[in-house]
Structures are given as C-alpha cells and as structure tokens.
Design an enzyme around this catalytic site. Structure first.
Site, PDB file in Angstrom:
ATOM      1  CG  HIS A  13       0.436  12.973  -6.008  1.00 39.38           C
ATOM      2  ND1 HIS A  13       0.501  11.713  -6.576  1.00 39.38           N
ATOM      3  CD2 HIS A  13      -0.865  13.358  -6.095  1.00 39.38           C
ATOM      4  CE1 HIS A  13      -0.702  11.354  -6.993  1.00 39.38           C
ATOM      5  NE2 HIS A  13      -1.557  12.340  -6.735  1.00 39.38           N
ATOM      6  NE  ARG A  54      -4.043  16.792  -8.405  1.00 32.56           N
ATOM      7  CZ  ARG A  54      -4.413  15.525  -8.211  1.00 32.56           C
ATOM      8  NH1 ARG A  54      -5.570  15.111  -8.671  1.00 32.56           N
ATOM      9  NH2 ARG A  54      -3.629  14.682  -7.588  1.00 32.56           N
ATOM     10  N   GLY A  71      -9.913   8.331  -8.752  1.00 30.15           N
ATOM     11  CA  GLY A  71     -11.037   8.382  -9.663  1.00 30.15           C
ATOM     12  C   GLY A  71     -11.148   9.712 -10.365  1.00 30.15           C
ATOM     13  CD  GLU A  88     -10.254  10.586  -4.374  1.00 34.40           C
ATOM     14  OE1 GLU A  88      -9.416  11.486  -4.546  1.00 34.40           O
ATOM     15  OE2 GLU A  88     -10.336   9.590  -5.102  1.00 34.40           O
ATOM     16  CG  HIS A 144      -1.030  11.520  -2.355  1.00 35.51           C
ATOM     17  ND1 HIS A 144      -1.413  10.827  -1.230  1.00 35.51           N
ATOM     18  CD2 HIS A 144      -2.100  11.481  -3.198  1.00 35.51           C
ATOM     19  CE1 HIS A 144      -2.648  10.385  -1.394  1.00 35.51           C
ATOM     20  NE2 HIS A 144      -3.091  10.765  -2.575  1.00 35.51           N
ATOM     21  NE  ARG A 177      -4.940  14.363  -3.120  1.00 31.78           N
ATOM     22  CZ  ARG A 177      -4.870  13.844  -4.323  1.00 31.78           C
ATOM     23  NH1 ARG A 177      -4.054  14.344  -5.217  1.00 31.78           N
ATOM     24  NH2 ARG A 177      -5.614  12.798  -4.647  1.00 31.78           N
TER      25      ARG A 177
END
Length: 890
Positions: free
Chosen positions: A362, A397, A67, A132, A252, A301
């Site tokens: 990713h 990120r 999203g 997330e 990822h 992540r």
C-alpha cells in the site's frame, strides 16, 4: 556471463527539444500540485512546470479513500496527534518532523479548503471528523464519504488549470541533469505522444522536486495505480541521492480479496470503515483482534496486517473478513458509496455479507531522504510526498497522515526554493542559475551542454516554460547505463510478493535477491521505451528494498522478519541509508536521533511531545550563552574551581507549586556544557511538588554546573511559576465546565514555552499567533465599515479560517451571531451580564470571559456557563516559583 550492474543512468536517445523553467515538479498528486500552486503564488513571474506520467488527474492521490488527519476538534491537541504518530512509527519517527506535521497541518488543510476542496460537513456546517486505526481522537476529515482523494485531486487540478502553471502530461522523467559542480540542472524526460513536444527532451531548471508517489507496483498485488513504479526513488538513486528506510513498506490490512491469482491494482477497503465500527472476523465469524492491541480493530496498520496473516496461517485460509453488516444499507450508500459500489461490482453485498479481505502492498514509509524543507543529499533536488522519507512515518505510517504530509511539506519546499532562488540570483526571472558559468556541462542521460548556464528567453511568457531546440551533443558521462527487459516486470513483482511481502525471512529474501540479480541479464538487446524504463526502475527499487530488508534483522513496524520476530532497539534503533555507485548498492547504518541541535535525544523527544521546537529552544540557549559568556567566560568559576573537578548538584523546590520546564532545564545543562553534564529528573512536568523536593540531579564538571545554573533556573522558576498560578485558577473553577486559558500577553521569544507552562498547570491555550484564527475587535469593525464587512473580508481572504469576535456590550451579540461567529469574547462583562449573554447565545457559539478577572471571582464567573476564562496574568505577571540548585560538594 557477467551480470550487468544496476544502471546509474538510463539508455535513451539524445534530447530532441529543450525548455527552461524555474522549478520543475515531477508528479501531479497532492504533493506536486500543492507545491506548484504555492510556488506560483510566492513568485507569480516564475516559470513553474509540472510533469506527470499520466493525465493531470491521475496518480495515487485520487485513490485515497480515508481522509486527511488534522487537529481541528477543540478537545484534540497537536501533542496527541504527535503521540499517536510516534507510537505508530515504532521508534523511528523524527520527532521534529512529526511536530512540523501536526502543528502546521491544520493551516495547510485550511489552505486546501481555500483552494476549493469541499469536505463533508454535519447539519451545522462543521467539518465531520472520524477516526482511523492508531488515532485516539476523531481527527480525520473526508469528502464524498470515502472519496477524499478524488475531491482533493479535483480541486487541485482545477486550480492548476486556472493558473499560469504549465503541465506536460504523458511524460516519464528519466534522469537528473547536473552541472559541473554536481548541482541539479534539470531533468531528461520522454513524452509519450505526438505534438509540439514528443520523444525525449530536457527541462533545464535549478530546482527539481520529486513528487512521484509510491512504488507499490514492485509487488504483484497492490492498492497503487499502474503508474506507481518507483520512478522517483530510482531516479534519485541514479543521481547519487541517499534513500532511507525502504524496507518499511506498509501493507494495507483490508484490501478486497479477489482470489489468490489476482494481480495488479486491488480495491482498497478504507480504514475508515473500521473507524466507523466494522470488525475483523475469520471464516467462522470469530473476532480475533481483541487482546492483540488495546485499540483492537483500530490498532495501527502493521499490527492489524500481522494479526490477519497470523490468523490466516492458523486457519489455513487465504483471506479473512471485514464485517460491517450492522451499518445497514443507508450508511453504506452515504458514508462509503465508492467502497459499496466496488464490492457490488465484484459480487459482494457488504450490507448482507462480510467482505473478504487480505493485506496488499500500500504505502512506502521510506524513500528519498529529505530534511524538514524537503532537501535531498543532491543540491537543488527536493522530494515531497510518498517518494520522500522526511522521518514523519518512521517504521509504519499512521493512517491519513500521508495527504497531510504532502500538503505541509509542499509548502515548506516551495518557500525554501523561493528563498534560495532570490538569495542566490536576485532579479533573475528565468530558470537558469546565473551563478553557473557558461562552460558548465550537465551530466545525465542525453544531457545538453550548458544545461544550467544559459538564461531563458527574455520574451518568454511568465509562468509558461518556453520551447527551445536541442543545443549540442550529450555531455560526457561514463556512468554505467543499461535497461531491463520489460518482460521481466511480472517476474520481479512475483518474486517480491513471494519473498519480500508481509512475511519475510533470511531464506526468502536471499532467494528474492538472487532472482533479482538474474533478472538483470537478458539475451537480447533492450530497446529504450517506456516499458523498459519502468522495468529498470522497478528492478532498481526492488534491489534496494530487498538489500535493506535482508540487513535489518528484527521485526519493527511494517518490516516483519519471521526469523527475528522481536523488535531490537539495542542493535536496530536506526536507519539504513542506501546509495547507488558504479560498483552497486552501498548501505550505511545511521543511529536514530542524531540531531543538529546538540541536545540529548530524550530531551528533544520530550520537547517535541510538549509541542516545542527543539531547534528554537536550542536557539534560546544560544542567546542566553551569548549574553552570559563573553570572551573571558565565567571568570569566577574559572578562578575558584579546578579544571578537573566534578560534582553532583540537586535542583530543589524552595516552595510548594507545580513544576514545569524540567526538559528545558536539562537541555540547558547539556547544551551549555557540550554534553558533559548529565541530568536525572526525579519528577515530571505538571506534578505538584512541595518545599524540599528534589526535582533533578545533575552530575558533571563543577565549572559547567555553575556556569549553566542561572540560565537553567531562570527558565525553570519562570515556567513553574506560570504552571503554579494556572493551577490555582484551574482549582478555583473545578466542576463548573469552564476552562482557564491564556492570551498572547507573553514575553518575546518565550511564547511557546510559557503557553506550555499553562498546559502543565491544567489550562488550555488560546491563539499561538495572529494567524491561528481571525479575531475581530472594535478597531477592525471600524476599519471594515461594520461587523458584516469585517466578517466578509475575513471569509474572502481566508476561507475556512475560524472567526472569533470581541464584544463589550450585550447588544452586539446578536449581530455577530447572525454573521456566523464561532466564538465570542465578552470583554469586561459583569457577572450578571455574562449570565445574560450565556442565555442569549444558547450554545450557538463558544463564550469567553476576559478583562477584569480576579482569582477570588473566578468561580462565580465560571458558574455563569461561559466556556473559557481568559487570564492574561498567567503569562505576563505570574510570580516565579522558588527553585534552587544545591551543590553537594565533596
């Protein structure tokens, strides 16, 4: 045999056709299409051209599942979003860039909604928000459950197709064209197909925007589509632009594991699955994220990817599992329909089985170095989205910040190009740079002469680039050229996945570097074609990435060195900038935090975290200095204090209150002394202080101390007075559920600072500006011919923008509720009327009491059940808190 250098231009035929445009956008994802639409809106007569490697709807954006992160919940704040982003970036985010992202993000998202994007909503029609990894608040909007990217792409493509923007599909951009002065003059490109334009051609334009997406295909296994071969970064390097932080490739953590031999694009299992409660387990069913990070399975992540890799090494397994069996079939089918279908396609039923996962390449946090307006180091060349390094992501990120970055910075780039074009070439209606002489010769692959010097056809249709024949021979260019054998592509990817992936070491990276050098040599002549151009781009990007990863001898964010397992701020709190020359790659280490505002880095960071713009604050200091210091300077201090004298001064509270503005005061001392004064804060903004407390000590030249004193104290006493008064109101309503908030009754130029002071006192902010939300008042109703007309006008002009309305009578409440008011401002209502209004509204809208409020009646008003008490006096008439500066003397 000598090994060929990395080419600075691609071998290609001379252009067979030429067109002109005002702006050429390379890429058709969220960044590229948003930018094209925004520029076309700013300048409807402009010729805007979008060049895309595949069809318009292809690219990385449509694969985004999770999203878009934005502060939309009233309980969330930009400061919290900023803080989460800085934590994820592990010390290397540019705080100012992050501030831009989180403060401009909500409006950019509303603009996307206005374009036609439809996001998931709850039963009340409000946007659904989820979490997330790395986010401490629910702030992720999504579409189709887990098909956000597809919906964003659909809406933008439809908008472009309905506009006058021209699109060239199936076109691989080759090299940048420059004029004789080194400024961008367009691009060369190859169109893969037959028609009006095919083969190699040239687009002449004074502004080129790279929005080419990522470079995941440099690895054997990635979530990126096949077109993501790093073309934008490679083009920028060949053009002489600086690329930054390429070593920070995010892997990822939860990519569907399809077997140890699986290569190419792999299915992604969105982080939103963990945001909804899925957990990571090993083959024995043991959870392993507890104790690794305070957020456990929702950690950033890089933390999760490393934990998975560690567990794999400990157990000897080649994958782990994501367990969401407790979701049940209904939730899987409705919230994550795409992921559910992909899992079933590969023989896995996530309703009854844990999903096998492993990390895969990713997202590139680094890229072409760009400033807050997307400008690169090559004049006229811009970068936006994943191809750019704006400083937003740092070393890692934060989830769902990428689509937001594309939206925010696309708008900024469009505005910058528009402003510069009309400042440099007023009245020009074509893509030519009218200031360029007609004798300019562009440089680059097959570059036609006069690439920036010939105006476009005056009869060209506005918004449509005009086809033109080739004009002349290629310009002189002696830069090294060449191509890589396309058969080397799989070898490049294999080497990168083995030695430069999640786990890296000096040994593995050196081995990859040697292999990449060997790959440059080929025993056969390589023909120019799409496959050889892509292979060359992959090798260029891989070589730069590995060079940076070998140099950074630490572990930070998504860069994990097994031989240097710790973060090392003493040596590596900085960026690695890579450039390409005829001799090969050159690398420069740039310490983090070198700023143009001349403020200490900690002050800048503190200002950004407070939701303040360091550049705007520095401009305020500059204005204060201009008022105070004329040509002669501080004549009293110059006359009475020897030039070399130094001292220490204490900033002392002369009354009890709440302190606010310490970073601002420290900035004043540093700015006005050009860094000679050093401050040490003894308390923090928002703390209650008592008479006699030392708030800060400042040491340095005595003349500078006394020159800066008045400006520093003016701001500190004013902001602390606002915070103190706000604190009185907050204590008065404590326990009622009502909150104290401000208005726009602020001093010109000080709004951001004064509203920050309200927050320090425990209050909350209402609108920062007239564009934050629509506030319909009585005069708007009169002008629009009624309440319904006013609501319709706002909805038509600004779809998705929050609508508030001010009423001064009870009978006005039901009509505005019927129109869908989200917040009602009850102006000058008596206490009994407020209680009645609360009962009438019954939770259908938020309520604010304003007008005629006093501190003595605050609790009685709050106990009626209103949500807010709006107190304009907080900012326009708060008495200053008495604070002084005491020079210790010798």
């Amino acid at each position: 045999m000598a090994v060929p250098a990395i080419p600075q231009r691609l071998t290609a035929p001379a252009p067979g056709w030429t067109i002109d445009a005002d702006v050429v956008v390379v890429g058709s994802g969220v960044a590229g299409l948003t930018l094209a639409l925004r520029y076309a809106d700013l300048d409807p007569a402009a010729k805007v051209l979008v060049v895309t490697k595949d069809v318009l709807s292809s690219g990385s954006t449509r694969w985004a599942q999770g999203g878009i992160a934005a502060v939309l919940d009233p309980r969330d704040t930009p400061a919290e979003h900023l803080s989460d982003t800085l934590v994820a970036g592990v010390g290397l985010c540019d705080p100012e860039a992050v501030r831009v992202l989180v403060t401009e993000g909500p409006a950019a998202l509303r603009g996307l909604i206005a374009t036609g994007a439809r996001f998931d909503t709850d039963d009340a029609g409000e946007l659904q928000l989820t979490r997330e990894g790395g986010h401490r608040r629910n702030r992720i909007v999504h579409a189709g459950g887990d098909a956000t990217g597809a919906e964003v792409q659909r809406a933008l493509v439809q908008a472009v197709q309905e506009s006058a923007i021209e699109v060239i599909e199936h076109a691989l951009v080759l090299d940048l064209l420059k004029d004789a002065g080194g400024r961008t003059a367009g691009v060369t490109l190859h169109v893969m197909g037959e028609g009006e334009r095919d083969g190699v051609g040239a687009v002449r334009a004074p502004a080129v925007v790279l929005a080419t997406g990522g470079m995941g295909q440099v690895y054997a296994a990635t979530t990126n589509p096949v077109v993501s071969t790093g073309d934008g970064v490679a083009l920028a390097l060949r053009a002489g632009a600086v690329v930054r932080d390429l070593e920070f490739v995010q892997f990822h953590p939860t990519v569907l594991w399809l077997g140890e031999d699986a290569t190419g694009q792999q299915p992604l299992i969105s982080e939103a699955v963990r945001g909804e409660g899925a957990v990571l387990i090993d083959a024995e069913g043991n959870r392993f994220m507890a104790g690794v990070h305070e957020l456990a399975d929702l950690a950033p992540r890089d933390v999760v990817a490393k934990a998975i890799m560690r567990r794999m090494r400990e157990t000897g397994a080649d994958h782990m599992y994501l367990d969401a069996r407790h979701f049940g079939e209904e939730k899987w089918r409705t919230r994550f329909p795409t992921i559910h279908a992909v899992c079933l396609e590969h023989g896995i039923d996530p309703v009854t089985q844990p999903v096998p996962i492993a990390p895969a390449a990713h997202y590139a946090s680094g890229g072409v170095r760009a400033d807050l307006h997307g400008r690169t180091s090559v004049p006229g060349l811009y970068a936006c989205g994943e191809v750019a390094c704006t400083g937003v992501h740092g070393a890692n990120r934060l989830a769902s910040n990428s689509l937001l970055e594309g939206l925010v910075f696309a708008g900024r780039i469009a505005e910058d190009i528009h402003a510069r074009r009309h400042a440099d070439s007023p009245g020009t209606a074509t893509g030519a740079d009218s200031s360029a002489g007609a004798t300019n010769t562009a440089t680059g692959t097959g570059s036609p002469e006069d690439a920036a010097g010939t105006p476009g056809s005056p009869e060209g249709v506005a918004g449509t680039a005009t086809v033109r024949p080739a004009i002349g021979a290629p310009g002189a260019d002696d830069r090294p050229a060449g191509l890589v054998d396309p058969r080397a592509r799989s070898r490049i990817q294999g080497h990168m996945s083995r030695g430069a992936s999640v786990l890296r070491s000096q040994e593995s990276l050196t081995e990859v570097a040697r292999a990449l050098v060997s790959t440059r040599w080929t025993p056969v002549a390589v023909e120019p074609c799409t496959e050889s151009w892509e292979a060359t781009n992959l090798l260029t990007v891989a070589s730069a990435l590995v060079a940076a990863a070998r140099n950074r001898e630490e572990t930070r964010g998504s860069h994990w060195r097994e031989d240097f397992p710790e973060r090392n701020d003493a040596w590596w709190l900085g960026h690695l900038d890579v450039s390409l020359t005829a001799e090969g790659m050159t690398m420069t280490y740039v310490p983090h935090g070198q700023r143009a505002t001349e403020l200490p880095e900690q002050v800048e960071t503190d200002l950004v975290e407070a939701g303040l713009d360091p550049a705007a604050v520095a401009a305020l200091f500059r204005a204060a200095a201009d008022e105070d210091l004329q040509a002669a300077g501080d004549v009293t201090s110059l006359a009475t204090i020897p030039a070399g004298q130094t001292d220490t001064a204490d900033v002392v509270a002369r009354a009890d209150g709440v302190v606010c503005g310490l970073a601002v005061a420290e900035g004043v001392f540093a700015y006005l002394s050009e860094g000679r004064l050093v401050a040490e804060r003894r308390v923090k903004d928002g703390e209650q202080v008592t008479r006699g407390d030392v708030l800060m000590t400042v040491t340095g030249p005595t003349r500078d101390l006394l020159t800066a004193e008045r400006t520093a104290l003016n701001l500190l006493t004013h902001l602390s007075g606002i915070a103190t008064l706000t604190g009185h109101w907050v204590r008065a309503v404590r326990g009622t559920g009502a909150r104290i908030r401000d208005s726009r009754k602020t001093l010109p130029g000080l709004r951001a600072l004064e509203k920050y002071a309200v927050r320090c006192g425990g209050g909350v902010n209402h609108r920062m500006s007239l564009s934050d939300a629509a506030l319909i008042k009585d005069n708007h109703v009169v002008a629009a011919g009624g309440v319904a007309g006013a609501f319709r006008a706002v909805r038509d002009a600004y779809p998705g923008l929050p609508i508030e309305v001010e009423v001064d009578r009870i009978d006005q409440i039901e009509p505005v509720l019927a129109e869908g008011a989200e917040e009602i401002l009850l102006d000058n209502f008596a206490v009994d009327e407020l209680a009645l209004a609360v009962r009438l509204v019954d939770g259908r809208a938020r309520l604010e009491s304003s007008g005629g409020l006093t501190l003595e009646m605050a609790r009685e008003v709050a106990e009626t059940g209103v949500d807010y008490l709006a107190v304009g006096a907080l900012t326009h008439s708060a008495p200053a808190l008495d604070i002084a500066l005491d020079l210790r003397g010798n």
